[in-house]
Design a protein around this motif. Structure first.
Motif, PDB file in Angstrom:
ATOM      1  N   MET A  45      13.001   0.139 -17.040  1.00  0.00           N
ATOM      2  CA  MET A  45      13.027   1.343 -16.225  1.00  0.00           C
ATOM      3  C   MET A  45      11.698   2.084 -16.271  1.00  0.00           C
ATOM      4  O   MET A  45      11.161   2.339 -17.338  1.00  0.00           O
ATOM      5  N   ASN A  46      11.187   2.433 -15.110  1.00  0.00           N
ATOM      6  CA  ASN A  46       9.989   3.256 -15.074  1.00  0.00           C
ATOM      7  C   ASN A  46      10.347   4.731 -15.210  1.00  0.00           C
ATOM      8  O   ASN A  46       9.611   5.511 -15.777  1.00  0.00           O
ATOM      9  N   ARG A  47      11.518   5.082 -14.664  1.00  0.00           N
ATOM     10  CA  ARG A  47      11.967   6.460 -14.776  1.00  0.00           C
ATOM     11  C   ARG A  47      12.171   6.779 -16.249  1.00  0.00           C
ATOM     12  O   ARG A  47      12.861   6.056 -16.950  1.00  0.00           O
ATOM     13  N   PRO A  48      11.586   7.851 -16.745  1.00  0.00           N
ATOM     14  CA  PRO A  48      11.811   8.172 -18.145  1.00  0.00           C
ATOM     15  C   PRO A  48      13.279   8.491 -18.376  1.00  0.00           C
ATOM     16  O   PRO A  48      13.911   9.131 -17.541  1.00  0.00           O
ATOM     17  N   LEU A  49      13.816   7.968 -19.453  1.00  0.00           N
ATOM     18  CA  LEU A  49      15.189   8.275 -19.825  1.00  0.00           C
ATOM     19  C   LEU A  49      15.315   9.789 -19.898  1.00  0.00           C
ATOM     20  O   LEU A  49      14.560  10.455 -20.573  1.00  0.00           O
ATOM     21  N   SER A  50      16.291  10.332 -19.190  1.00  0.00           N
ATOM     22  CA  SER A  50      16.329  11.783 -19.100  1.00  0.00           C
ATOM     23  C   SER A  50      16.638  12.455 -20.429  1.00  0.00           C
ATOM     24  O   SER A  50      16.260  13.589 -20.646  1.00  0.00           O
ATOM     25  N   ALA A  51      17.317  11.735 -21.343  1.00  0.00           N
ATOM     26  CA  ALA A  51      17.547  12.318 -22.666  1.00  0.00           C
ATOM     27  C   ALA A  51      16.259  12.315 -23.483  1.00  0.00           C
ATOM     28  O   ALA A  51      16.065  13.142 -24.353  1.00  0.00           O
ATOM     29  N   PHE A  52      15.385  11.366 -23.219  1.00  0.00           N
ATOM     30  CA  PHE A  52      14.121  11.234 -23.947  1.00  0.00           C
ATOM     31  C   PHE A  52      13.001  10.936 -22.961  1.00  0.00           C
ATOM     32  O   PHE A  52      12.653   9.785 -22.730  1.00  0.00           O
ATOM     33  N   PRO A  53      12.412  11.970 -22.382  1.00  0.00           N
ATOM     34  CA  PRO A  53      11.388  11.733 -21.366  1.00  0.00           C
ATOM     35  C   PRO A  53      10.182  10.970 -21.891  1.00  0.00           C
ATOM     36  O   PRO A  53       9.521  10.297 -21.134  1.00  0.00           O
ATOM     37  N   ASN A  54       9.897  11.073 -23.181  1.00  0.00           N
ATOM     38  CA  ASN A  54       8.696  10.419 -23.722  1.00  0.00           C
ATOM     39  C   ASN A  54       9.037   9.164 -24.525  1.00  0.00           C
ATOM     40  O   ASN A  54       8.433   8.891 -25.542  1.00  0.00           O
ATOM     41  N   MET A  55      10.010   8.381 -24.029  1.00  0.00           N
ATOM     42  CA  MET A  55      10.429   7.162 -24.716  1.00  0.00           C
ATOM     43  C   MET A  55       9.395   6.053 -24.521  1.00  0.00           C
ATOM     44  O   MET A  55       8.883   5.861 -23.423  1.00  0.00           O
ATOM     45  N   ARG A  56       9.082   5.331 -25.598  1.00  0.00           N
ATOM     46  CA  ARG A  56       8.100   4.243 -25.525  1.00  0.00           C
ATOM     47  C   ARG A  56       8.591   3.035 -26.342  1.00  0.00           C
ATOM     48  O   ARG A  56       9.457   3.175 -27.182  1.00  0.00           O
TER      49      ARG A  56
ATOM     50  N   THR B 196       4.966  12.744 -28.587  1.00  0.00           N
ATOM     51  CA  THR B 196       4.658  14.091 -28.099  1.00  0.00           C
ATOM     52  C   THR B 196       3.713  13.966 -26.908  1.00  0.00           C
ATOM     53  O   THR B 196       3.263  12.864 -26.581  1.00  0.00           O
ATOM     54  N   ASP B 197       3.382  15.078 -26.291  1.00  0.00           N
ATOM     55  CA  ASP B 197       2.483  15.063 -25.137  1.00  0.00           C
ATOM     56  C   ASP B 197       1.090  14.573 -25.508  1.00  0.00           C
ATOM     57  O   ASP B 197       0.328  14.132 -24.644  1.00  0.00           O
ATOM     58  N   THR B 198       0.759  14.617 -26.807  1.00  0.00           N
ATOM     59  CA  THR B 198      -0.538  14.103 -27.233  1.00  0.00           C
ATOM     60  C   THR B 198      -0.411  12.715 -27.856  1.00  0.00           C
ATOM     61  O   THR B 198      -1.284  12.272 -28.607  1.00  0.00           O
ATOM     62  N   ASN B 199       0.727  12.021 -27.538  1.00  0.00           N
ATOM     63  CA  ASN B 199       0.919  10.622 -27.940  1.00  0.00           C
ATOM     64  C   ASN B 199       1.115  10.403 -29.440  1.00  0.00           C
ATOM     65  O   ASN B 199       0.825   9.321 -29.948  1.00  0.00           O
TER      66      ASN B 199
END
Ligand SMILES: *[C@@H]1O[C@H](CO)[C@@H](O)[C@H](O)[C@H]1NC(C)=O
Ligand SMILES: *[C@@H]1O[C@H](CO)[C@@H](O)[C@H](O)[C@H]1NC(C)=O
Ligand SMILES: *[C@@H]1O[C@H](CO)[C@@H](O)[C@H](O)[C@H]1NC(C)=O
Length: 215
Positions: free
Chosen positions: A171-182, A147-150
């Motif tokens: 990839m540095n670009r966040p996967l567009s299906a999952f912008p918060n992929m880690r 989430t936005d709060t990690n």
């Protein structure tokens, strides 16, 4: 000297002409304003992504400016239990370009004798389950989303192609299906017991058949 000056003015001209791309996000279709691209991201792109959401599938379309080396994104992740993530990007470097909507990859349904841990979970806990890989998917991927709060809000695991996994990992670009992929991990898929057992079962049958033919 004149040649040097010529090169200087030529490069001024070429770097000065920046490309404009439509920038937008939508579910199956999107339109938006044209915006000038930064020089490091000088091609227009359209990405189509599909991912599971609870028991359904949602799609996302993203358009904008992209660095050309990120154009070759095309993969399918098989998460097991009929859940898939698919993503495909097309690029175009001409002014006013509008590439067609990308085709989503679809792996052939035949299993390839490999398997991976399988997971689609809303937290960081996964049940111990596996999925048989199909087509050219010979690598296992695992990742979390936050989430936005990690806070971890999903864990996903499944089969993917080697190139697809390496692209997502680097990839540095966040996967567009999952912008918060880690925490993307890639490993070679294991050979399944089932496919290893098959020849040892078939062998005695073959011997029997041969004996029957010979006798
Ligand atoms: C998804 O499907 C399962 C099994 O069919 C069901 O138990 C569950 O309630 C469904 N979840 C949602 C969010 O619809
Ligand atoms: C996780 O949280 C992010 C940020 O709020 C959100 O965009 C994303 O859809 C969430 N992912 C899942 C799988 O719920
Ligand atoms: C993700 O990676 C970070 C940094 O390596 C690590 O601290 C964290 O525990 C990882 N999270 C999960 C859920 O694996």
């Amino acid at each position: 000297m004149q040649a040097l000056l010529g090169i200087f003015f030529f490069s001024l001209l070429t770097t000065g002409a920046s490309l404009d791309c439509v920038v937008c996000r939508g579910e199956t279709f999107c339109t938006g304003r044209k915006e000038p691209c930064p020089s490091a991201a000088d091609v227009c792109y359209i990405t189509l992504a599909e991912r599971p959401k609870d028991n359904t599938t949602v799609t996302k379309v993203v358009k904008g400016c992209l660095s050309p080396d990120l154009c070759k994104i095309w993969f399918e992740i098989d998460l097991g239990q009929d859940k898939h993530i698919r993503e495909s990007t097309v690029c175009c470097s001409k002014e006013n370009c509008s590439p067609d909507s990308p085709e989503l990859p679809r792996m052939p349904p035949d299993v390839n004798g490999k398997f991976c841990p399988s997971c689609y979970s809303k937290n960081d806990v996964c049940p111990e389950e596996y999925v048989y890989c199909t087509g050219g998917n010979a690598f296992c991927i695992g990742f979390i989303t936050v989430t936005d709060t990690n806070v971890v809000n999903s864990t996903m695991k499944g089969c993917i192609s080697e190139s697809g996994c390496q692209t997502l990992q680097s990839m540095n670009r966040p996967l567009s299906a999952f912008p918060n992929m880690r925490n993307v991990t890639c490993s070679q898929a294991k050979v399944s017991q089932a496919s290893r057992a098959a020849p040892s079962l078939a062998y005695p049958l073959l011997v029997l058949l041969l004996m029957k033919l010979l006798l």
